[in-house]
Design a protein around this motif. Structure first.
Motif, PDB file in Angstrom:
ATOM      1  N   SER A  54       0.807  -1.217   0.000  1.00  0.00           N
ATOM      2  CA  SER A  54       0.000   0.000   0.000  1.00  0.00           C
ATOM      3  C   SER A  54       0.842   1.270   0.000  1.00  0.00           C
ATOM      4  O   SER A  54       0.324   2.355  -0.216  1.00  0.00           O
ATOM      5  N   PHE A  55       2.130   1.127   0.245  1.00  0.00           N
ATOM      6  CA  PHE A  55       2.985   2.311   0.320  1.00  0.00           C
ATOM      7  C   PHE A  55       3.026   3.041  -1.025  1.00  0.00           C
ATOM      8  O   PHE A  55       3.009   4.267  -1.080  1.00  0.00           O
ATOM      9  N   HIS A  56       3.043   2.279  -2.117  1.00  0.00           N
ATOM     10  CA  HIS A  56       3.095   2.879  -3.453  1.00  0.00           C
ATOM     11  C   HIS A  56       1.763   2.734  -4.185  1.00  0.00           C
ATOM     12  O   HIS A  56       1.687   3.046  -5.365  1.00  0.00           O
ATOM     13  N   ASN A  57       0.741   2.258  -3.477  1.00  0.00           N
ATOM     14  CA  ASN A  57      -0.545   2.039  -4.136  1.00  0.00           C
ATOM     15  C   ASN A  57      -1.590   2.980  -3.564  1.00  0.00           C
ATOM     16  O   ASN A  57      -1.587   4.162  -3.843  1.00  0.00           O
ATOM     17  N   SER A  58      -2.460   2.469  -2.702  1.00  0.00           N
ATOM     18  CA  SER A  58      -3.557   3.292  -2.184  1.00  0.00           C
ATOM     19  C   SER A  58      -3.078   4.391  -1.257  1.00  0.00           C
ATOM     20  O   SER A  58      -3.778   5.382  -1.048  1.00  0.00           O
ATOM     21  N   ASN A  59      -1.895   4.231  -0.684  1.00  0.00           N
ATOM     22  CA  ASN A  59      -1.404   5.239   0.262  1.00  0.00           C
ATOM     23  C   ASN A  59      -0.243   6.053  -0.299  1.00  0.00           C
ATOM     24  O   ASN A  59       0.535   6.626   0.440  1.00  0.00           O
ATOM     25  N   GLN A  60      -0.112   6.095  -1.609  1.00  0.00           N
ATOM     26  CA  GLN A  60       0.975   6.864  -2.199  1.00  0.00           C
ATOM     27  C   GLN A  60       0.849   8.332  -1.805  1.00  0.00           C
ATOM     28  O   GLN A  60      -0.191   8.953  -1.956  1.00  0.00           O
ATOM     29  N   GLY A  61       1.905   8.876  -1.280  1.00  0.00           N
ATOM     30  CA  GLY A  61       1.901  10.281  -0.858  1.00  0.00           C
ATOM     31  C   GLY A  61       1.303  10.521   0.511  1.00  0.00           C
ATOM     32  O   GLY A  61       1.254  11.654   0.984  1.00  0.00           O
ATOM     33  N   ALA A  62       0.839   9.452   1.164  1.00  0.00           N
ATOM     34  CA  ALA A  62       0.229   9.623   2.482  1.00  0.00           C
ATOM     35  C   ALA A  62       1.302   9.898   3.532  1.00  0.00           C
ATOM     36  O   ALA A  62       2.364   9.290   3.525  1.00  0.00           O
ATOM     37  N   VAL A  63       1.005  10.827   4.404  1.00  0.00           N
ATOM     38  CA  VAL A  63       1.893  11.148   5.513  1.00  0.00           C
ATOM     39  C   VAL A  63       1.262  10.694   6.824  1.00  0.00           C
ATOM     40  O   VAL A  63       1.845   9.947   7.595  1.00  0.00           O
ATOM     41  N   LEU A  64       0.034  11.147   7.043  1.00  0.00           N
ATOM     42  CA  LEU A  64      -0.684  10.779   8.262  1.00  0.00           C
ATOM     43  C   LEU A  64      -2.113  10.316   7.979  1.00  0.00           C
ATOM     44  O   LEU A  64      -2.781   9.812   8.874  1.00  0.00           O
ATOM     45  N   ILE A  65      -2.613  10.512   6.764  1.00  0.00           N
ATOM     46  CA  ILE A  65      -3.975  10.115   6.418  1.00  0.00           C
ATOM     47  C   ILE A  65      -3.895   8.865   5.551  1.00  0.00           C
ATOM     48  O   ILE A  65      -3.324   8.890   4.462  1.00  0.00           O
ATOM     49  N   PHE A  66      -4.489   7.761   6.030  1.00  0.00           N
ATOM     50  CA  PHE A  66      -4.337   6.478   5.355  1.00  0.00           C
ATOM     51  C   PHE A  66      -5.691   5.823   5.083  1.00  0.00           C
ATOM     52  O   PHE A  66      -6.678   6.081   5.783  1.00  0.00           O
ATOM     53  N   PHE A  67      -5.735   4.985   4.076  1.00  0.00           N
ATOM     54  CA  PHE A  67      -6.865   4.115   3.773  1.00  0.00           C
ATOM     55  C   PHE A  67      -8.191   4.869   3.798  1.00  0.00           C
ATOM     56  O   PHE A  67      -8.393   5.802   3.034  1.00  0.00           O
ATOM     57  N   ASP A  68      -9.124   4.484   4.693  1.00  0.00           N
ATOM     58  CA  ASP A  68     -10.441   5.129   4.724  1.00  0.00           C
ATOM     59  C   ASP A  68     -10.331   6.623   5.014  1.00  0.00           C
ATOM     60  O   ASP A  68     -11.201   7.400   4.612  1.00  0.00           O
ATOM     61  N   GLY A  69      -9.293   7.032   5.724  1.00  0.00           N
ATOM     62  CA  GLY A  69      -9.109   8.454   5.988  1.00  0.00           C
ATOM     63  C   GLY A  69      -9.030   9.264   4.710  1.00  0.00           C
ATOM     64  O   GLY A  69      -9.512  10.403   4.646  1.00  0.00           O
ATOM     65  N   LYS A  70      -8.456   8.671   3.651  1.00  0.00           N
ATOM     66  CA  LYS A  70      -8.364   9.356   2.372  1.00  0.00           C
ATOM     67  C   LYS A  70      -9.725   9.421   1.681  1.00  0.00           C
ATOM     68  O   LYS A  70     -10.010  10.351   0.932  1.00  0.00           O
ATOM     69  N   TRP A  71     -10.579   8.440   1.933  1.00  0.00           N
ATOM     70  CA  TRP A  71     -11.947   8.489   1.392  1.00  0.00           C
ATOM     71  C   TRP A  71     -12.742   9.625   2.029  1.00  0.00           C
ATOM     72  O   TRP A  71     -13.462  10.350   1.337  1.00  0.00           O
ATOM     73  N   TYR A  72     -12.614   9.779   3.347  1.00  0.00           N
ATOM     74  CA  TYR A  72     -13.321  10.881   4.012  1.00  0.00           C
ATOM     75  C   TYR A  72     -12.808  12.227   3.511  1.00  0.00           C
ATOM     76  O   TYR A  72     -13.586  13.169   3.311  1.00  0.00           O
ATOM     77  N   GLN A  73     -11.506  12.319   3.315  1.00  0.00           N
ATOM     78  CA  GLN A  73     -10.921  13.537   2.765  1.00  0.00           C
ATOM     79  C   GLN A  73     -11.461  13.803   1.365  1.00  0.00           C
ATOM     80  O   GLN A  73     -11.770  14.964   1.010  1.00  0.00           O
ATOM     81  N   ASN A  74     -11.613  12.753   0.569  1.00  0.00           N
ATOM     82  CA  ASN A  74     -12.142  12.895  -0.783  1.00  0.00           C
ATOM     83  C   ASN A  74     -13.572  13.428  -0.779  1.00  0.00           C
ATOM     84  O   ASN A  74     -13.932  14.309  -1.584  1.00  0.00           O
ATOM     85  N   ILE A  75     -14.396  12.914   0.132  1.00  0.00           N
ATOM     86  CA  ILE A  75     -15.788  13.385   0.226  1.00  0.00           C
ATOM     87  C   ILE A  75     -15.820  14.842   0.662  1.00  0.00           C
ATOM     88  O   ILE A  75     -16.595  15.659   0.129  1.00  0.00           O
ATOM     89  N   ALA A  76     -14.972  15.199   1.626  1.00  0.00           N
ATOM     90  CA  ALA A  76     -14.932  16.581   2.115  1.00  0.00           C
ATOM     91  C   ALA A  76     -14.553  17.552   1.002  1.00  0.00           C
ATOM     92  O   ALA A  76     -15.075  18.675   0.941  1.00  0.00           O
ATOM     93  N   LEU A  77     -13.668  17.133   0.115  1.00  0.00           N
ATOM     94  CA  LEU A  77     -13.187  18.019  -0.950  1.00  0.00           C
ATOM     95  C   LEU A  77     -14.084  18.008  -2.183  1.00  0.00           C
ATOM     96  O   LEU A  77     -14.273  19.049  -2.824  1.00  0.00           O
ATOM     97  N   ASN A  78     -14.647  16.829  -2.513  1.00  0.00           N
ATOM     98  CA  ASN A  78     -15.333  16.683  -3.803  1.00  0.00           C
ATOM     99  C   ASN A  78     -16.800  16.298  -3.708  1.00  0.00           C
ATOM    100  O   ASN A  78     -17.484  16.262  -4.742  1.00  0.00           O
ATOM    101  N   GLY A  79     -17.281  15.980  -2.510  1.00  0.00           N
ATOM    102  CA  GLY A  79     -18.660  15.538  -2.387  1.00  0.00           C
ATOM    103  C   GLY A  79     -18.819  14.088  -2.802  1.00  0.00           C
ATOM    104  O   GLY A  79     -17.853  13.390  -3.101  1.00  0.00           O
ATOM    105  N   TYR A  80     -20.065  13.608  -2.828  1.00  0.00           N
ATOM    106  CA  TYR A  80     -20.352  12.219  -3.164  1.00  0.00           C
ATOM    107  C   TYR A  80     -20.450  12.011  -4.669  1.00  0.00           C
ATOM    108  O   TYR A  80     -20.947  12.869  -5.402  1.00  0.00           O
ATOM    109  N   ARG A  81     -19.955  10.852  -5.109  1.00  0.00           N
ATOM    110  CA  ARG A  81     -20.057  10.427  -6.503  1.00  0.00           C
ATOM    111  C   ARG A  81     -20.567   8.989  -6.537  1.00  0.00           C
ATOM    112  O   ARG A  81     -20.215   8.179  -5.698  1.00  0.00           O
ATOM    113  N   TRP A  82     -21.414   8.684  -7.542  1.00  0.00           N
ATOM    114  CA  TRP A  82     -21.963   7.327  -7.625  1.00  0.00           C
ATOM    115  C   TRP A  82     -22.147   6.911  -9.077  1.00  0.00           C
ATOM    116  O   TRP A  82     -22.746   7.639  -9.873  1.00  0.00           O
ATOM    117  N   ASP A  83     -21.617   5.760  -9.431  1.00  0.00           N
ATOM    118  CA  ASP A  83     -21.810   5.151 -10.744  1.00  0.00           C
ATOM    119  C   ASP A  83     -22.644   3.899 -10.531  1.00  0.00           C
ATOM    120  O   ASP A  83     -22.158   2.906  -9.975  1.00  0.00           O
TER     121      ASP A  83
END
Length: 425
Positions: A54-83
């Motif tokens: 996960s270091f070079h995959n889902s957590n690439q560039g992560a310092v302190l925000i990991f895994f689901d934390g990045k999903w919450y950050q994504n919602i805060a910045l971009n809102g909800y998306r659904w396909d």
């Protein structure tokens, strides 16, 4: 009859409130310092470990925000998306799987200059985590003798899932809602309890299990006390308010995507559930729960004969086996600890709420393709687990120190694994 019992509950809650120290003893505060130190050590150790997938995959560039934390950050910045086509396929993850209140708080935070960084979002989750630790310590002092309360607090604060408190997860806020909800309920402040539970139901489905437990307890109490029918609207209002956050989320999903159950459908990307009969069979099958040891045997065999520790994939296999075994024993420990609370504690509603959290985890996770995933984190709101551990361990100082030492060691290990790019589940 019912009025007298209600008054007694209110008086009991008031007495408990007045006899609880207004300031926590310093030793309870130092427990938080101990846990923070363990996490700092883990972060430092993680930089020395071989990197995980996960270091070079889902957590690439992560310092302190990991895994689901990045999903919450994504919602805060971009809102909800659904396909609606891809969203139900395994591996095609959608952010509608995550509940809205925590990213809403993050969205408010990022309006403050500099607070939208990973450090700012990590600080937010840690604040809620420390707040929940202090709230739990105060609750234990109301329910247990000080010695038992101290050790219950120690196990809660140093629980290995504490690593999630700085990763941008709403773990601390969920814990806080569960603690204040149960505290309000045992003090006969039902409206306050329902408000906290309702807020929690807008953060994670775990609080829905707490709501179900308290609704059941209220209904059984109503039947036992032979309360008048005019109390029925209050029971219904309590039930609706205790899941109001979830209902609001469903209403929003319906208005935005014309489907109130989008958040459930999005879970299919992480793992599917069988039909009800098959699900029930898997839930009741004791052999299924022991499959975890098959993962462990495979990992040990790989380390001894196939050089698993020399490759990234092999190390990840060993890590997954360790995590599944860890979650298995966490569930066993939880069941053992809560069995004591049913026998020894006066406030059965706390025990029932803890039991519902564990059963909810077994039904929605362990008996599906997810298996023993996220156990140490999802069991956190089952506060009866820690109350029971504190009551059991306080009888032996060596037992207390040994268990706390194991928790601190595991907290260091889990933190290091996250930082190094391995999944902590």
């Amino acid at each position: 009859m019912g009025t007298n019992i209600t008054n007694e509950a209110k008086i009991s809650g008031l007495v408990s409130h007045l006899t609880t120290p207004r300031r926590l003893p310093a030793k309870f505060i130092w427990l938080n310092v101990m846990a923070l130190t363990a996490m700092v050590v883990g972060l430092a150790l993680g930089c020395l470990l071989p990197q995980g997938p996960s270091f070079h995959n889902s957590n690439q560039g992560a310092v302190l925000i990991f895994f689901d934390g990045k999903w919450y950050q994504n919602i805060a910045l971009n809102g909800y998306r659904w396909d609606s086509i891809l969203g139900v396929l395994k591996g095609h993850y959608q952010n509608t799987a995550f509940f809205p209140l925590y990213p809403l708080i993050e969205r408010l935070l990022i309006t403050i200059p500099g607070m939208g960084s990973q450090y700012g979002l990590s600080f937010l989750s840690l604040v809620f985590g420390l707040w929940s630790n202090l709230a739990f310590s105060r609750l234990t002092l109301r329910l247990l003798p000080e010695r038992s309360a101290f050790w219950a607090s120690a196990f809660f604060i140093c629980w290995p899932a504490a690593c999630f408190l700085w990763m941008g997860y709403p773990t601390g806020l969920i814990n806080l809602c569960a603690i204040y909800c149960l505290q309000g309920y045992i003090e006969a402040r039902r409206f306050r309890a329902a408000i906290w539970c309702g807020l929690g139901s807008a953060i994670a489905p775990t609080m829905v299990f707490v709501a179900a437990a308290l609704c059941l307890h209220s209904a059984l109490k109503w039947v036992k006390e032979d309360t008048k029918p005019r109390e029925i609207p209050k029971l219904i209002a309590f039930g609706l308010l205790s899941v109001s956050g979830l209902l609001a989320f469903m209403a929003y999903m319906f208005l935005k995507f014309h489907d109130a159950f989008v958040f459930i459908k999005a879970q299919e990307a992480w793992g599917s559930s069988p039909n009800f009969v098959g699900h029930l069979v898997q839930f009741l099958d004791p052999i299924r729960y022991l499959v975890v040891f098959g993962f462990v045997v495979r990992a040990v065999d790989g380390v001894l004969y196939h050089h698993f520790l020399a490759t990234e994939t092999g190390r990840d296999t060993v890590n997954i086996a360790f995590q599944l075994l860890f979650d298995f024993f966490a569930v066993c420990l939880g069941i053992f600890a809560m069995s004591r609370t049913f026998r020894r504690f006066r406030h059965k509603e706390i025990s029932i709420a803890g039991l519902f959290v564990v059963l909810g985890y077994l039904w929605f996770m362990v008996s599906t393709t997810s298996y023993f995933v996220d156990g140490i984190r999802l069991l956190y709101p089952a506060v009866a687990l820690f109350l029971g551990m504190g009551d059991w361990a306080a009888k032996s100082k060596s037992r207390c120190c040994a268990l706390l030492g194991v928790f601190l060691l595991l907290l260091v290990v889990e933190t290091a694994l996250v930082k190094a790019g391995y999944s902590v589940i």
